[in-house]
Design a protein around this motif. Structure first.
Motif, PDB file in Angstrom:
ATOM      1  N   GLY A 116       2.451 -10.181   1.029  1.00 12.33           N
ATOM      2  CA  GLY A 116       3.792 -10.005   1.442  1.00 12.33           C
ATOM      3  C   GLY A 116       3.997  -8.688   2.233  1.00 12.33           C
ATOM      4  N   GLU A 117       5.129  -8.021   1.527  1.00 17.49           N
ATOM      5  CA  GLU A 117       5.586  -6.465   1.578  1.00 17.49           C
ATOM      6  C   GLU A 117       4.766  -5.432   0.894  1.00 17.49           C
ATOM      7  OE1 GLU A 117       9.218  -4.924  -0.265  1.00 17.49           O
ATOM      8  OE2 GLU A 117      10.094  -7.152   0.055  1.00 17.49           O
ATOM      9  N   TYR A 118       4.083  -6.225   0.014  1.00 14.98           N
ATOM     10  CA  TYR A 118       3.302  -5.351  -1.261  1.00 14.98           C
ATOM     11  C   TYR A 118       2.080  -5.040  -0.855  1.00 14.98           C
ATOM     12  CZ  TYR A 118       7.707  -6.148  -3.919  1.00 14.98           C
ATOM     13  OH  TYR A 118       8.911  -5.981  -4.215  1.00 14.98           O
ATOM     14  N   MET A 119       1.371  -3.750  -1.266  1.00 14.85           N
ATOM     15  CA  MET A 119      -0.032  -3.727  -1.634  1.00 14.85           C
ATOM     16  C   MET A 119      -0.150  -3.354  -2.982  1.00 14.85           C
ATOM     17  SD  MET A 119      -0.717  -0.632   1.516  1.00 14.85           S
ATOM     18  CE  MET A 119       0.592   0.200   1.763  1.00 14.85           C
ATOM     19  N   LEU A 120      -1.303  -4.197  -3.247  1.00 17.28           N
ATOM     20  CA  LEU A 120      -1.555  -3.960  -4.712  1.00 17.28           C
ATOM     21  C   LEU A 120      -3.234  -3.569  -4.942  1.00 17.28           C
ATOM     22  CD1 LEU A 120      -0.622  -7.658  -5.862  1.00 17.28           C
ATOM     23  CD2 LEU A 120       0.788  -5.776  -6.128  1.00 17.28           C
ATOM     24  N   PHE A 121      -3.131  -2.668  -5.724  1.00 18.72           N
ATOM     25  CA  PHE A 121      -4.584  -1.845  -5.955  1.00 18.72           C
ATOM     26  C   PHE A 121      -4.367  -1.462  -7.473  1.00 18.72           C
ATOM     27  CE2 PHE A 121      -2.316   0.706  -3.094  1.00 18.72           C
ATOM     28  CZ  PHE A 121      -2.123   1.986  -3.590  1.00 18.72           C
TER      29      PHE A 121
END
Length: 210
Positions: free
Chosen positions: A70-75
């Protein structure tokens, strides 16, 4: 880790600058350029830091579906350390030096012989131990221009901030109380007064009698 496990220990940042138009391709490229690289036991490295997938600490491919939610980047920030504990090494070294002394038929070893035995033993032990692994998740809201690091450790924050700057070349502003006030439009005198306020405790008044 944090973001997928429900941890509430976070450090909040505001991310400045402008995101590129080809966002997904650019982020994949930037994460890959600074991905985690395992420590080779035969090397003399004791520390390695880099990015991995939030879903798999061994995955450094950064597929779009894994990074963008969605609106998020995850790492995730991964740090490995590979070093024999000094107390353990001391025990094994004393044993190895005695073995070498007896094998050479000497009363005592000289410095060069001790140093050589120490280097060989350290290399042998490094091949027998696993690195200590530390994982810290990152969630970055593109629409809110906010980022959450799932750790409050000062050393982790410093390591993350340095790697983030090298990776994305974007300003990273900690969202502590003073930083929030600073961005609220207060004048210099008000900010100066806020910086010198003493901490206060607030409690609810007790209701009813005994």
């Amino acid at each position: 880790m944090g973001v997928l496990s429900g941890s509430l220990t976070t450090t909040s940042y505001r991310v400045g600058g402008r995101l590129p138009d080809n966002l997904k391709e650019r982020v994949q490229s930037q994460l890959t350029a600074h991905k985690f690289i395992p420590i080779e036991p035969q090397s003399d490295r004791t520390d390695s830091v880099g990015w991995v997938s939030t879903h798999d600490p061994f995955d450094t491919n950064f597929h779009v579906g894994d990074v963008f939610w969605g609106e998020y980047m995850l790492f995730t920030l991964r740090r490995d350390t590979l070093a024999v504990p000094p107390s353990v090494f001391k025990i094994y070294l004393a044993k190895r030096l005695e073995e070498v002394r007896v094998e050479l038929g000497l009363e005592r070893l000289n410095k060069a012989q001790k140093d050589n035995a120490r280097e060989i033993l350290e290399a042998e032990l490094r091949r027998k131990i696993l690195p200590a692994v530390k994982l810290v998740d990152v969630a970055w809201s593109m629409t809110r221009e906010e980022l959450w690091l799932f750790s409050a450790s000062a050393s982790v924050r410093a390591r993350f901030e340095e790697l983030f700057q090298r990776t994305f070349k974007l300003p990273l502003i900690p969202r502590n109380a003073y930083a929030i006030l600073e961005g609220s439009g207060l004048d210099d005198d008000a900010l100066e007064g806020a910086a010198h306020r003493e901490p206060s405790s607030f409690t609810l008044a007790q209701q009813g009698g005994a």
